[in-house]
Every structure is written in structure tokens, then in C-alpha cells.
Design an enzyme around this catalytic site. Structure first.
Site, PDB file in Angstrom:
ATOM      1  N   LYS A 195       0.741  -1.099  -0.144  1.00 19.10           N
ATOM      2  CA  LYS A 195      -0.245  -0.429  -0.106  1.00 19.10           C
ATOM      3  C   LYS A 195       1.149   1.272   0.239  1.00 19.10           C
ATOM      4  CE  LYS A 195      -4.013   1.899   0.213  1.00 19.10           C
ATOM      5  NZ  LYS A 195      -5.109   2.009  -0.578  1.00 19.10           N
ATOM      6  N   ASP A 228      -5.832  -2.968  -1.723  1.00 19.44           N
ATOM      7  CA  ASP A 228      -7.094  -2.986  -1.694  1.00 19.44           C
ATOM      8  C   ASP A 228      -7.122  -3.680  -3.663  1.00 19.44           C
ATOM      9  OD1 ASP A 228      -5.915  -0.251  -2.782  1.00 19.44           O
ATOM     10  OD2 ASP A 228      -7.054   0.797  -2.932  1.00 19.44           O
TER      11      ASP A 228
END
Ligand code: IPM
Ligand code: MN
Length: 359
Positions: A195, A228
Site C-alpha cells: 500500500k 485493495d
């Protein structure tokens, strides 16, 4: 015939249905051993909820030192309905992962033929990847604390901890795995999942280490996904993945998604690996207390864990025989879910052991 190779395996059946599924795994190992000239001795340990309730101990003194004498540990399940959440997980499972420095958590995501996949139009050839979850650092490292506890201004922190060496050893394992898979005819592609758009310190460290190491492995195709987005692609385009490498926390989360993509916890297994030390293999579902002793739980995940253990020990042929037998069993059973398989726990173990012996 004469040269039987011997392995002594530490067995931690654990809680709930753990011992039942591990028994089927041992049955399958014995069959694979018989066929491929390997002998197994099993040494049982009673660590788990029952022992904790009786003695107040999760791992007794000397347990870690004792387990270090083994190359492999075969674990059933840890978790007991009468023990508060966290005690056994931290005291046994995470404790062993850390104490034995099992820095790789290897979790294959493979759709076997005949298994019901929740993803529309996806076939076994679309779902065959493996997640390398770093297994010692991250939010699991225990850095952090709490102040002003109980007040309206209580502060709690839990820190994402990594150093370069922890990342490098995990990446090295992952690149080598991608090379190995390429030799087996798989894509040999490695995707880093993190991330970096938000975790500008830890994500950046992973990313730079990854890019740097990729230069040492020109034959490995590399890619990067934010975690994600990876959750979307694992559902929409699982065929894009071959080897995924990620940190401990993201790895925990995406491998539960992976388990569902491959048909459910009934077949999902993992290896906690210390390439230089003692490794531990486990079905990744829980102890399923409500099914304990009913002979209806699915042992395939534990059998898959046994297959990974054999592969890790260097017994590739025997591991392949288990894989073929699991493949066969998947085409025979009605469902991977407990009680809906059309077979009992022990019947599935028998079917797989029989297939190994007959082929
Ligand atoms: C897993 C489990 C463990 C983890 C728990 C039980 C501590 O979820 O093996 O994925 O978070 O690693
Ligand atoms: Mn988990």
C-alpha cells in the site's frame, strides 16, 4: 526397498477437529511413504486449549527447544471455545512462528478440478497461485502500547514494523519460488502487494527492496499491486497471479480471500517455513468445535498441509502423489463443507490413501 528414508515429525493435533483431520493426514503420509520408500515417526504433543485449561500453560517450558529438534511440525488447529480469544493464538501459534523464526507463511491458492468455485466462469487453469506472506513482522510484531487506558482519551498504537533484512529474506524466498515455478511450466511472475500510496515508509521500503532484488532475477516477471486493488483482481482476474509476496497483515487478509477463491477453508493449507530450521504445516481453517468428534469435518486442508510438508522435505514425488489423489477426491465429493461431502472424514482419508497405493 532397502533404503527407507526416515523422518520424525512433531504432531500438534491441537483443539476441536484438529486431531481428527491430522489423523487422516498421517494416514495419507503413511500411504505415500509406503509407495515412495519413506518412513515416518510421529511424536505427539498435547499443546492446546484442554492443556491450557488444566495447567494454565500454553507452551510449557522447553517446548520450543524440543520442537527445534524436528525439521517439521504437523499442526491441526488451535482454538478452544472455553478459552478467551487471543490466548492460544498468541501463546501457541504466533509464539511458535516467532520463536522458530518461521519467516515465510506459504499459502497456495489452487482450484482443484471438481471443486465449486464461487467465481463465475473461473476454471482450475485460472486459479493457481501462491501467496508468500511474511510471517514475523508488521502489525504482528507487538510494537505499540496504550496510555490513559479506560479514559475518554485512551491512546492505542500498534506499529507496522519491518527492517530491510526481514524484507530481503522474504523477497529472496519469493523470487526463488517464482524461478522454481517457471521451471515447472508456470508463469514465474512475482507480484508485490502493499500500500505504497499511503504507507510511504514501510511500503516504500518493501517497494525499493523489491525493485532492487528484481535485478538479480531477470527471468522473473515482476508486478506491483496495492492491496485493495489486489482484492479486486483476485476475484475478477485471478489468472493474473502466480506468486504474490506481501507483509504479514495484508497477507493474513488476502489469504482468507484466497481460501474462498479456491473453494473454501475445507481445502486451504499453509506452511510456516524457516528454510534453515523447523517448519510447521497447518490447515488454515479453525478448530471447528461444533463438529468435534462427529467424523464429518473435511480433512482435505490437513492433507494438503501434509503434501506441502513432503514437498518441503524434498519428497517431490510423494507430494505429487498426494496432489493427484486430492485431485481425484475433489471430483468424487459433493462439497468441501463439513457434513455435506457425501463422505465422512475418515472415508476421505481412506479414499486418498487408497488412490496413492493403487497408482
Ligand atoms: C492465520 C490466523 C492467525 C493469524 C491468527 C489465529 C493469530 O488468522 O493463521 O491466518 O492472524 O496469523
Ligand atoms: Mn488468518
Amino acid at each position: 526397498m532397502n533404503d527407507v528414508k526416515k523422518y520424525t515429525i512433531a504432531v500438534l493435533g491441537g483443539d476441536g477437529t484438529g486431531p481428527e483431520v491430522v489423523n487422516e493426514g498421517k494416514k495419507v503420509l503413511a500411504a505415500a511413504g509406503k509407495k515412495h520408500n519413506i518412513g515416518f515417526d510421529f511424536e505427539e504433543f498435547d499443546f492446546g486449549g484442554e492443556r491450557y485449561i488444566k495447567t494454565g500453560e500454553t507452551l510449557p517450558e522447553g517446548a520450543v527447544e524440543k520442537l527445534k529438534e524436528f525439521k517439521a511440525i504437523y499442526l491441526g488447529a488451535i482454538g478452544h471455545p472455553d478459552v478467551a480469544p487471543g490466548i492460544l493464538e498468541l501463546g501457541i501459534l504466533l509464539n511458535l512462528r516467532f520463536a522458530l523464526d518461521q519467516y515465510i507463511n506459504l499459502r497456495p491458492v489452487k482450484l482443484y478440478p471438481g471443486v465449486d468455485c464461487p467465481l463465475k466462469d473461473k476454471k482450475p487453469e485460472d486459479i493457481d497461485f501462491i501467496v508468500v506472506r511474511e510471517n514475523t513482522g508488521d502489525l504482528y510484531a507487538g510494537h505499540g502500547g496504550v496510555t490513559r487506558k479506560g479514559s475518554a482519551h485512551e491512546v492505542a498504537t500498534q506499529v507496522m514494523v519491518y527492517d530491510r533484512q526481514m524484507i530481503d529474506r522474504c523477497l529472496e524466498y519469493s523470487f526463488k519460488l517464482a524461478v522454481e515455478r517457471k521451471k515447472e511450466g508456470k508463469p514465474g511472475k512475482l507480484t508485490l502487494v502493499h500500500k505504497t500510496n499511503v504507507l510511504t515508509f514501510v511500503g516504500d521500503l518493501w517497494f525499493r527492496a523489491f525493485m532492487e532484488m528484481s535485478e538479480k532475477y531477470p527471468e522473473v516477471q515482476t508486478d506491483y499491486n496495492h492491496v485493495d486493488a489486489a482484492c479486486m483482481w483476485m476475484v475478477k482476474n485471478p489468472e493474473w497471479y502466480d506468486v504474490i509476496v506481501t507483509g504479514n497483515m495484508f497477507g493474513d487478509i488476502i489469504t482468507d480471500l484466497g481460501a474462498m477463491v479456491q473453494g473454501g477453508m475445507g481445502i486451504a493449507a499453509g506452511g510456516n517455513i524457516n528454510p534453515e530450521g523447523t517448519s510447521m504445516f497447518e490447515p488454515i481453517g479453525g478448530s471447528a468445535p461444533k463438529y468435534t468428534g462427529m467424523n464429518i469435518i473435511n480433512p482435505l486442508a490437513a492433507i494438503e498441509a501434509a503434501r506441502m510438508m513432503l514437498k518441503h522435505l524434498g519428497e517431490a514425488q510423494a507430494a505429487k502423489a498426494i496432489e493427484k489423489a486430492v485431485s481425484f477426491a475433489c471430483t468424487k465429493i459433493n462439497s468441501l463443507s463439513a457434513g455435506k461431502m457425501g463422505f465422512s472424514t475418515s472415508e476421505i482419508g481412506d479414499m486418498i490413501a487408497g488412490h496413492i497405493l493403487d497408482n
